[in-house]
Design an enzyme around this catalytic site. Structure first.
Site, PDB file in Angstrom:
ATOM      1  N   GLU A 149      52.388  40.518  31.491  1.00  0.00           N
ATOM      2  CA  GLU A 149      53.711  41.083  31.819  1.00  0.00           C
ATOM      3  C   GLU A 149      53.694  42.613  31.946  1.00  0.00           C
ATOM      4  O   GLU A 149      54.583  43.295  31.426  1.00  0.00           O
ATOM      5  CB  GLU A 149      54.748  40.614  30.789  1.00  0.00           C
ATOM      6  CG  GLU A 149      54.878  39.096  30.781  1.00  0.00           C
ATOM      7  CD  GLU A 149      55.794  38.544  29.686  1.00  0.00           C
ATOM      8  OE1 GLU A 149      56.432  39.341  28.996  1.00  0.00           O
ATOM      9  OE2 GLU A 149      55.848  37.308  29.542  1.00  0.00           O
ATOM     10  N   GLU A 257      52.962  28.796  32.483  1.00  0.00           N
ATOM     11  CA  GLU A 257      54.022  28.625  31.471  1.00  0.00           C
ATOM     12  C   GLU A 257      55.236  27.938  32.096  1.00  0.00           C
ATOM     13  O   GLU A 257      56.386  28.318  31.843  1.00  0.00           O
ATOM     14  CB  GLU A 257      54.450  29.988  30.896  1.00  0.00           C
ATOM     15  CG  GLU A 257      53.313  30.800  30.310  1.00  0.00           C
ATOM     16  CD  GLU A 257      53.768  32.109  29.670  1.00  0.00           C
ATOM     17  OE1 GLU A 257      54.982  32.296  29.440  1.00  0.00           O
ATOM     18  OE2 GLU A 257      52.904  32.950  29.399  1.00  0.00           O
ATOM     19  N   ASP A 259      58.398  26.121  33.074  1.00  0.00           N
ATOM     20  CA  ASP A 259      59.585  25.391  32.621  1.00  0.00           C
ATOM     21  C   ASP A 259      60.713  25.743  33.587  1.00  0.00           C
ATOM     22  O   ASP A 259      60.738  26.821  34.168  1.00  0.00           O
ATOM     23  CB  ASP A 259      59.960  25.663  31.158  1.00  0.00           C
ATOM     24  CG  ASP A 259      60.070  27.126  30.767  1.00  0.00           C
ATOM     25  OD1 ASP A 259      60.344  27.979  31.653  1.00  0.00           O
ATOM     26  OD2 ASP A 259      59.909  27.446  29.577  1.00  0.00           O
TER      27      ASP A 259
HETATM   28  O1  9MR Z   1      57.571  30.614  23.536  1.00  0.00           O
HETATM   29  C1  9MR Z   1      57.348  31.823  22.871  1.00  0.00           C
HETATM   30  C2  9MR Z   1      58.368  32.016  21.762  1.00  0.00           C
HETATM   31  O2  9MR Z   1      58.164  31.044  20.750  1.00  0.00           O
HETATM   32  C3  9MR Z   1      58.284  33.404  21.203  1.00  0.00           C
HETATM   33  O3  9MR Z   1      59.307  33.606  20.268  1.00  0.00           O
HETATM   34  C4  9MR Z   1      58.384  34.398  22.342  1.00  0.00           C
HETATM   35  C5  9MR Z   1      58.316  35.811  21.863  1.00  0.00           C
HETATM   36  O4  9MR Z   1      58.353  36.734  22.909  1.00  0.00           O
HETATM   37  O5  9MR Z   1      57.322  34.180  23.257  1.00  0.00           O
HETATM   38  C6  9MR Z   1      57.438  32.946  23.879  1.00  0.00           C
HETATM   39  O6  9MR Z   1      56.424  32.793  24.841  1.00  0.00           O
HETATM   40  C7  9MR Z   1      56.416  33.751  25.890  1.00  0.00           C
HETATM   41  C8  9MR Z   1      54.985  33.890  26.345  1.00  0.00           C
HETATM   42  O7  9MR Z   1      54.146  34.213  25.261  1.00  0.00           O
HETATM   43  C9  9MR Z   1      54.867  34.964  27.413  1.00  0.00           C
HETATM   44  N1  9MR Z   1      55.761  34.679  28.525  1.00  0.00           N
HETATM   45  C10 9MR Z   1      57.139  34.408  28.174  1.00  0.00           C
HETATM   46  C11 9MR Z   1      57.209  33.300  27.120  1.00  0.00           C
HETATM   47  C12 9MR Z   1      58.653  32.937  26.820  1.00  0.00           C
HETATM   48  O8  9MR Z   1      59.334  34.011  26.264  1.00  0.00           O
END
Ligand code: 9MR
Length: 421
Positions: A149, A257, A259
């Protein structure tokens, strides 16, 4: 050893109704995978059994366990207990592993994000982190999300302690060089969201790949996260067009990722059908792109998803509902994979995920008699009546092979795919 494990799992009764990874491999992908929720897998037996089935999910990625705040919350103190949950699950169940993530502005402990660094000091911090974490998982990861990101939602470089300290993007090729030194055999990815829309953010991500390459640093892949919205997801050809901007640069791509959330809940029944179409377009766009190597969903059940906690009132974004029933979206994904999947030949070598840094090739011997109509090079006129093997395809739209399952029963899995069970 892995061949035996895979063969045993293919023959196990529990495997018979789970097909997403099997179909994905037969459609030419390396895997169909899922993020693994570190707490759900130890507290929920139904969740654990589905996530352990390598015919359904051939690859895992830790939802949180390998992030900086999980692995080095205190400077120089490394903890791998949470990340190891996914690595051990993948090893135990003959699944591949994506590793996620190293240099990211989020889930970064404050000792990194809140300090003021010189370039040399932050370089040393990055090197220690990357070397230790990648060293721990060396040989286990098919790929690592090295930089996550780095592009902002408006298409500018995302502000972070890294961008600020380096006064620009030099931290990006540096991270890839450090990663290569730490584990030369894993694929090194840049991973980001909203690349699917082919707008300013996608343009900047293309620039990122080019700048890493121009710096002489290694980059092997770009992850399209695919956090999308029902009814606003680009169509199949638009998805393929966006993916192909990156493969044209010589890197592989994957959905990492995926969804697709409803913008408000409860959603009408028709929105679940639209959601299925959206999923099919995303997976189809990958199938239409040579060098799009796999699709990973960000969790598989609506029981556990990051979305409601981040986007209040939204959700139901995954393939299984909160009671572990397969949704229309599951059927759409299996259908689009099945439409491209080749029928299982009489004796075949199929690519399936292994435990190490690559997706191992295992030999799966089946006893099907392949009808001539399954082989496009053979005339169908003198084909003998054929019997399909156990687990072989026996029906579905566009399927012309044998429908006789002998001592097994031909069961409809979806419109596109029936299987001898
Ligand atoms: O799914 C993840 C969630 O449990 C965490 O709290 C969050 C913190 O930023 O991150 C989520 O996963 C992210 C992923 O690592 C990077 N791309 C976005 C995802 C969704 O926020």
């Amino acid at each position: 050893m892995h061949s035996k494990t895979l063969l045993a799992s293919l023959l196990a009764p529990a495997a018979v109704s789970a097909v997403l990874n099997d179909l994905a491999v037969r459609a030419g992908l390396k895997y169909f995978g899922t993020a693994l929720g570190e707490s759900a897998v130890s507290s929920d037996a139904t969740y654990a059994s589905i996530v352990s089935d390598n015919t359904e999910f051939g690859q895992l990625v830790p939802e949180n366990g390998m992030k900086w705040e999980s692995t080095e919350r205190t400077q120089g103190v490394f903890t791998f207990a949470s990340g190891d949950i996914s690595a051990n699950q993948a090893k135990k169940n003959g699944q591949g592993l994506r590793c996620h993530t190293l240099v990211w502005h989020s889930q970064l402990p404050s000792w990194v994000s809140s300090a003021t660094w010189t370039v040399d000091a932050l370089t040393a911090v990055m090197e220690a982190h990357i070397t230790n974490v990648m060293g721990h998982y060396k040989g286990q990861c098919y790929s690592w999300d090295v930089v996550n990101e780095a592009v902002g939602d408006d298409g500018n470089w995302r502000s972070s302690v890294f961008l600020t300290t380096f006064n620009g993007t030099d931290y990006i090729p540096l991270a890839f060089n450090l990663a290569k030194a730490a584990d030369p055999d894993t694929k090194l990815y840049f991973n980001d969201y909203n690349l699917e829309y082919n707008g300013a953010k996608t343009d900047r991500a293309v620039e990122l790949v080019k700048l890493v390459q121009a710096a002489g640093a290694p980059i092997d892949g770009v992850g399209f996260q695919g956090h999308l919205i029902v009814g606003s997801t680009p169509g199949r050809s638009s998805i393929a067009t966006a993916l192909q901007r990156f493969t044209a640069l010589g890197v592989e791509v994957a959905f990492t990722e995926l969804d697709i959330r409803h913008g408000s809940l409860p959603a009408p029944a028709s929105a679940y059908v639209t959601q299925g179409d959206d999923y099919a377009n995303v997976v189809g766009g990958c199938l239409d792109t040579p060098n799009c190597i796999g699709v990973t969903v960000w969790g598989f059940t609506d029981k556990y998803s990051w979305i409601p906690g981040t986007f209040s009132g939204q959700g139901d974004a995954l393939l299984y509902d909160a009671d572990f029933n397969r949704k229309a979206a599951w059927t759409s994904v299996s259908s689009v994979l099945a439409a491209k999947a080749t029928p299982a030949p009489a004796s075949t070598t199929s690519s399936a995920p292994g435990c190490g840094s690559t997706f191992a090739t295992v030999t799966v011997t089946v006893t099907a008699t392949v009808s001539a109509s399954q082989d496009p090079t053979t005339s169908t006129s003198s084909a003998p009546a054929a019997t399909q093997s156990h687990y072989g395809q026996c029906g579905g739209i566009g399927y012309t092979g044998p429908s006789n399952c002998g001592s097994y029963t031909c069961k409809v899995q979806n419109d596109w795919y029936s299987q001898c069970l």
